[in-house]
Design an enzyme around this catalytic site. Structure first.
Site, PDB file in Angstrom:
ATOM      1  N   PRO A   1       9.694  -9.192  -3.954  1.00 20.29           N
ATOM      2  CG  PRO A   1       9.309 -10.602  -2.132  1.00 20.29           C
ATOM      3  CD  PRO A   1      10.067  -9.372  -2.542  1.00 20.29           C
TER       4      PRO A   1
ATOM      5  CG  ASP B   1       0.615 -12.999  -2.289  1.00 26.37           C
ATOM      6  OD1 ASP B   1       0.506 -11.894  -1.704  1.00 26.37           O
ATOM      7  OD2 ASP B   1       1.645 -13.691  -2.205  1.00 26.37           O
TER       8      ASP B   1
ATOM      9  CG  HIS C   1      -0.076  -7.533  -0.484  1.00 25.95           C
ATOM     10  ND1 HIS C   1       0.352  -7.491   0.828  1.00 25.95           N
ATOM     11  CD2 HIS C   1       0.045  -8.827  -0.871  1.00 25.95           C
ATOM     12  CE1 HIS C   1       0.733  -8.701   1.209  1.00 25.95           C
ATOM     13  NE2 HIS C   1       0.542  -9.534   0.201  1.00 25.95           N
TER      14      HIS C   1
END
Length: 442
Positions: free
Chosen positions: A329, A311, A66
């Protein structure tokens, strides 16, 4: 970031161990490829990297990053995320679609591609959204994005599950015809409403709403069957349970084209970390029990789980330093990934260094069809390389990482091994803890 050397300057890596095996060799890199491997490359005018005792691997590939641009540049940008990636040994990363605006159009995916090329520290591949606005209601223009400048080759609504089976079936059918991959965030939302922690004894004792394993496993089973019927490929993001391991193993035994990734934090950490209520440990899917982590480590060693994906999820301080239930999160992961794989997989003997190359470079590159990453360390191959000091030891400090955010659950933890240099097509992009410039390549 400090200035870089010329892209045309040859690089001579002296005394490296290829895959950590055999005798030390010198590796000459020039014009973007490996030119010579031996003990006497016969070159004088080259940038020298003294690699005595260090291990040379193909550059790492992250299928799940991300980078937050566009929309949340206060937490990460393509430039800072690329720097973190290069420092972590990565030469290619896939930037997830949950930006603002969402990467559900060729305008956004091409922007991400261009920015990655301008920064030039790693190859940044945009991930297109499966559905418009990640809403799960209407398929996005997958064909247009696949044909765009960024040539999107993977689609995902990560952060959200494509929960409607008909929408998922149609997405898989289109993906099959386009030759692209659907990556699923496996979470049945009706089972996780209000959930914030793994459903088990720890969450019950701490009074945290439970997130059942079945929420993940039911989608994995469903999508394996949908992929079978569509003749398509499906990739399971951030597998987190022992049950998911068994389902992926079964699906592969049936000839279903399914692959799966696991994050470093799901290999190392478990839900005992929640005792402090520190939201830095909040992640989606949640940290599971120690038995799940053990099953994931074994599955990665055996190839049931195909690869490691970080991630990497930067968040602003106000989104983490708050009540656990209200926190967003996600964790940083790019710079710590290799060290955690060494701690969880190499030190216990589950993987050797060739195994590290397999799960961090070769398999992820193959899953998305990258031709110039995850390649063998041989003459004539692209020089996308990572040099690792296996004897190094370092302590994680979030404030010292390249990301804008510092939400690492590994703060003050000491880990083995560290990347000392990364080369993208023969150009040094990171060395000795510094990311090195850009190339502004069209």
């Amino acid at each position: 970031m400090s200035a870089r050397t010329s892209a045309n300057t040859p690089v001579l890596i002296k005394g490296a161990l290829l895959y950590g095996e055999g005798e030390p060799v010198d590796v000459l890199v020039a014009d973007g490829e490996i030119r010579r491997i031996g003990t006497d490359p016969g070159v004088v005018d080259a940038e020298i990297i003294d690699a005595q005792g260090q291990i040379l691997l193909p550059g790492f590939v992250d299928l799940h990053t991300h980078l937050r641009e566009p929309g949340r540049e206060d937490t990460e940008t393509i430039e800072t995320g690329s720097a973190a990636a290069a420092l972590g040994g990565y030469t290619a990363v896939f930037a997830m679609a949950n930006t603002n605006p969402v990467a559900d159009s060729v305008v956004v995916t091409d922007h991400v591609w261009r920015r990655g090329r301008e920064v030039g520290l790693v190859d940044v591949y945009p991930v297109g959204a499966v559905t418009v606005g990640l809403a799960g209601k209407q398929l996005a223009e997958m064909g247009t994005m696949a044909a765009g400048l960024g040539a999107v080759r993977m689609f995902s609504d990560d952060g959200h599950c494509v929960y409607d089976p008909l929408i998922m079936r149609r997405a898989l059918e289109y993906a099959n015809s386009l030759g692209v991959l659907i990556a699923q965030h496996a979470e049945e939302p009706r089972l996780t409403e209000g959930a914030i922690a793994h459903e088990g004894p720890t969450a019950a004792r701490l009074g945290l709403a439970g997130w059942p394993r079945a929420a993940e496993e039911s989608i994995v089973a469903r999508d394996a069957l949908l992929a079978r019927d569509a003749g398509a490929r499906v990739h399971i993001c951030h597998a987190s349970t022992a049950g998911t391991v068994e389902l992926v193993k079964w699906a592969k035994s049936q000839g279903i084209a399914i692959t799966a990734e696991v994050t470093p934090h799901h290999l190392l950490l478990d839900d005992s970390r929640l005792e402090t209520y520190d939201a830095v440990n909040k992640v989606n899917p949640p940290l599971r029990e120690a038995s799940d982590a053990a099953a994931l480590r074994q599955a990665l060693a055996e190839g049931i789980i195909d690869c490691v994906a970080t991630d990497h999820a930067p968040h602003a301080e106000q989104d983490k330093c708050c009540e656990f239930a209200a926190a967003r999160p996600g964790m940083l992961g790019l710079e710590t990934a290799l060290s955690i794989i060494v701690r969880t997989m190499v030190e216990p003997g589950l993987l050797d260094w060739r195994g590290v190359a397999r799960v961090m470079s070769e398999r992820p590159a193959a899953i998305v069809g990258l031709d110039d990453h995850g390649r063998p360390l041989e003459v004539g191959e692209p020089a996308n390389l990572t040099l690792v000091d296996p004897k190094a030891s370092w302590t994680v400090r979030g404030s010292e990482l390249a990301s804008i955010s510092n939400n690492t659950p590994f703060e003050a933890m000491t880990f083995p091994a560290r990347v000392t240099a990364t080369l993208l097509r023969g150009r040094v992009t990171a060395r000795d803890g510094k990311a090195l410039g850009n190339r502004a390549e069209a």
